[in-house]
Write a protein that holds these residues in place. Structure first.
Motif, PDB file in Angstrom:
ATOM      1  N   PRO A 181       3.693   7.831  -3.867  1.00 46.22           N
ATOM      2  CA  PRO A 181       2.757   8.226  -2.807  1.00 46.22           C
ATOM      3  C   PRO A 181       2.512   9.725  -2.797  1.00 46.22           C
ATOM      4  N   THR A 227      -0.643  -1.344   4.650  1.00 44.29           N
ATOM      5  CA  THR A 227      -1.097   0.055   4.664  1.00 44.29           C
ATOM      6  C   THR A 227      -1.981   0.261   3.435  1.00 44.29           C
ATOM      7  N   ARG A 230     -11.559   9.054  -4.429  1.00 43.28           N
ATOM      8  CA  ARG A 230     -10.579   8.463  -3.518  1.00 43.28           C
ATOM      9  C   ARG A 230      -9.157   8.704  -3.988  1.00 43.28           C
ATOM     10  N   ASP A 231      -8.926   8.583  -5.311  1.00 43.32           N
ATOM     11  CA  ASP A 231      -7.558   8.702  -5.793  1.00 43.32           C
ATOM     12  C   ASP A 231      -7.425   9.800  -6.844  1.00 43.32           C
ATOM     13  N   GLY A 291      -2.909   3.157   9.122  1.00 40.02           N
ATOM     14  CA  GLY A 291      -3.683   4.012   8.231  1.00 40.02           C
ATOM     15  C   GLY A 291      -5.169   3.705   8.199  1.00 40.02           C
ATOM     16  N   ASP A 292      -5.812   4.076   7.103  1.00 38.53           N
ATOM     17  CA  ASP A 292      -7.266   4.003   6.987  1.00 38.53           C
ATOM     18  C   ASP A 292      -7.820   2.588   7.043  1.00 38.53           C
ATOM     19  N   GLY A 305      -5.217   1.022   2.961  1.00 43.90           N
ATOM     20  CA  GLY A 305      -6.269   2.025   2.821  1.00 43.90           C
ATOM     21  C   GLY A 305      -7.645   1.417   2.618  1.00 43.90           C
ATOM     22  N   ARG A 351      -3.710  12.872  -0.305  1.00 46.00           N
ATOM     23  CA  ARG A 351      -5.088  12.725  -0.777  1.00 46.00           C
ATOM     24  C   ARG A 351      -6.003  13.892  -0.382  1.00 46.00           C
ATOM     25  N   GLY A 405       2.460  -0.284  -4.527  1.00 45.59           N
ATOM     26  CA  GLY A 405       1.166   0.370  -4.620  1.00 45.59           C
ATOM     27  C   GLY A 405       0.464   0.054  -5.921  1.00 45.59           C
ATOM     28  N   SER A 433       0.488   4.324   0.373  1.00 43.83           N
ATOM     29  CA  SER A 433      -0.378   5.362   0.930  1.00 43.83           C
ATOM     30  C   SER A 433       0.441   6.337   1.773  1.00 43.83           C
ATOM     31  N   GLN A 434      -0.255   7.291   2.399  1.00 41.63           N
ATOM     32  CA  GLN A 434       0.420   8.189   3.341  1.00 41.63           C
ATOM     33  C   GLN A 434       1.045   7.377   4.465  1.00 41.63           C
ATOM     34  N   GLY A 437       0.824  -1.204   0.000  1.00 44.82           N
ATOM     35  CA  GLY A 437       0.000   0.000   0.000  1.00 44.82           C
ATOM     36  C   GLY A 437       0.854   1.248   0.000  1.00 44.82           C
TER      37      GLY A 437
END
Length: 410
Positions: free
Chosen positions: A41, A110, A132-133, A279-280, A112, A44, A35, A12-13, A10
């Motif tokens: 990365p 990670t 989302r992206d 993360g999320d 998300g 968002r 990813g 992501s952040q 992932g």
């Protein structure tokens, strides 16, 4: 195939922070960050704000440059979706949808989540968007250029941010919210009412306690059908009704999943030794139950905690959660967690469009929502971080400077 080391699934952040923190904590092993998107990365939050309005471009959203990852020995693999992970006695192997394999000694998830979908007739029509992206945001931004009528389904943060941008671009905007008030899961009724009034004053129409039962159109959406039997004409629809965490890999591995997320502790440890998550996609085990916190601050803090766990450093989660939402010229800043509050004290008047709502549980301050009041927000954030409080007796007194209540650093 990659050399074993830490595999972060992932980009992501949280994933980027985890990789950077591993090096900060002294890890020398190979680090691979994988990813599904074709981009490095990136941030968002601006997607529904500055990027959508055209004030920012994709390049400015990158969290770190390609040179940073190369200089720190962090391999970033883009465009690969990991759909299977096999664990062995020591380490394991991940396999992407294209068949590419990634060996690892330690694993971090990670991953998300994805926007919650609206399962109604016509939901697959063109110009019905989820955000989302970066590709979602780019497509929505392009469609807004030619749109006149925009319907936003969902009166949460993302929906209201998009509504504010569309309104600023001169579009006719209607927000449809199924619940009785805006941002109901995150803020007190008094804050919800302020935002309802503020958006309507700026020309956005808001329909509360109203559901969407379908979309009509030929190829692309032309109207939104409502639960009260009426319909709204629409050139573009944005659906923002929440996030569903990606838990498929966790479930495949037998990790504990509850409250819609991968269950972790304050060290970002999952139920399986050697596997961390951040993360999320996570649900944090806390004193008052499992918490789903979808924010940049949480992603950063959990990414750091996960890295610490992997290298054996004691660095558990300790930061006070914070969040922000820019809705046109109204900036909301939140510090702390207001869940379980029993009273709200207002500091300032909502009519001034510059005030704060302080949340209390018993006599203890637990959170603040500041609307165009950054000094209140920063002071209370530091007060909460210092383990202190603001007496109810002075919370509403504008003659008392909250910064004077910030505890001295030990």
């Amino acid at each position: 195939m990659t050399d074993p080391g830490v595999l972060i699934v992932g980009a992501s952040q949280a994933g980027a922070q985890l990789a950077a923190s591993l090096r900060e904590f002294g890890a020398t092993c190979p680090i691979t960050l994988v990813g599904a998107e074709e981009h490095l990365p990136y941030q968002r939050p601006p997607l529904s704000k500055s990027y959508l309005s055209g004030k920012a471009e994709a390049e400015s959203l990158l969290l770190r440059s390609a040179d940073y990852y190369a200089d720190h020995g962090i391999g970033v693999v883009t465009g690969e979706w990991i759909d299977r992970v096999d664990l062995g006695a020591s380490g394991g192997r991940a396999v992407s949808a294209t068949g590419r394999t990634f060996d690892f000694d330690q694993l971090a998830l990670t991953v998300g989540g994805t926007p919650r979908r609206l399962d109604v007739p016509g939901a697959d029509l063109g110009n019905v968007f989820y955000l989302r992206d970066l590709s979602d945001a780019a497509a929505l931004r392009a469609s807004l250029d030619d749109a006149r009528r925009v319907v936003v389904v969902g009166g949460g943060f993302v929906g209201l941010e998009v509504a504010a941008v569309a309104n600023s671009l001169g579009k006719e905007v209607v927000v449809v919210e199924a619940l009785e008030r805006l941002m109901a899961r995150a803020v007190a009724p008094v804050v919800s009412q302020f935002y309802l009034d503020a958006h309507e004053q700026r020309g956005v129409r808001v329909l509360l306690d109203t559901g969407v039962v379908g979309f009509l159109g030929s190829g692309t959406v032309s109207s939104v059908e409502l639960s009260d039997g009426t319909s709204l004409p629409a050139d573009v629809v944005l659906v923002g009704i929440g996030l569903v965490a990606h838990t498929a890999l966790a479930e495949q591995l037998g990790l504990e999943v509850s409250s819609g997320g991968i269950v972790i502790d304050a060290h970002a440890r999952t139920s399986l030794p050697g596997v961390v998550a951040a993360g999320d996609c996570t649900a944090l085990r806390a004193e008052n139950g499992l918490l789903r916190i979808e924010s940049v601050a949480n992603a950063i803090a959990q990414g750091r905690a996960a890295a610490a766990t992997l290298v054996g450093v004691h660095d558990p989660l300790s930061v006070v959660p914070w969040f922000w939402s820019d809705q046109g010229d109204i900036k909301l800043q939140i510090a702390g967690l207001s869940s379980g509050y029993d009273d709200v004290v207002l500091r300032g008047e909502p009519e001034s469009q510059q005030f704060s709502a302080l949340y209390y549980r018993g006599d203890r301050l637990i959170a603040i929502d500041s609307i165009n009041a950054p000094r209140d927000y920063m002071a209370v954030r530091k007060i909460l971080e210092g383990g202190a409080s603001v007496p109810r007796t002075v919370a509403a007194d504008l003659d008392v400077q909250l910064k004077t209540l910030i505890p001295a650093r030990r």
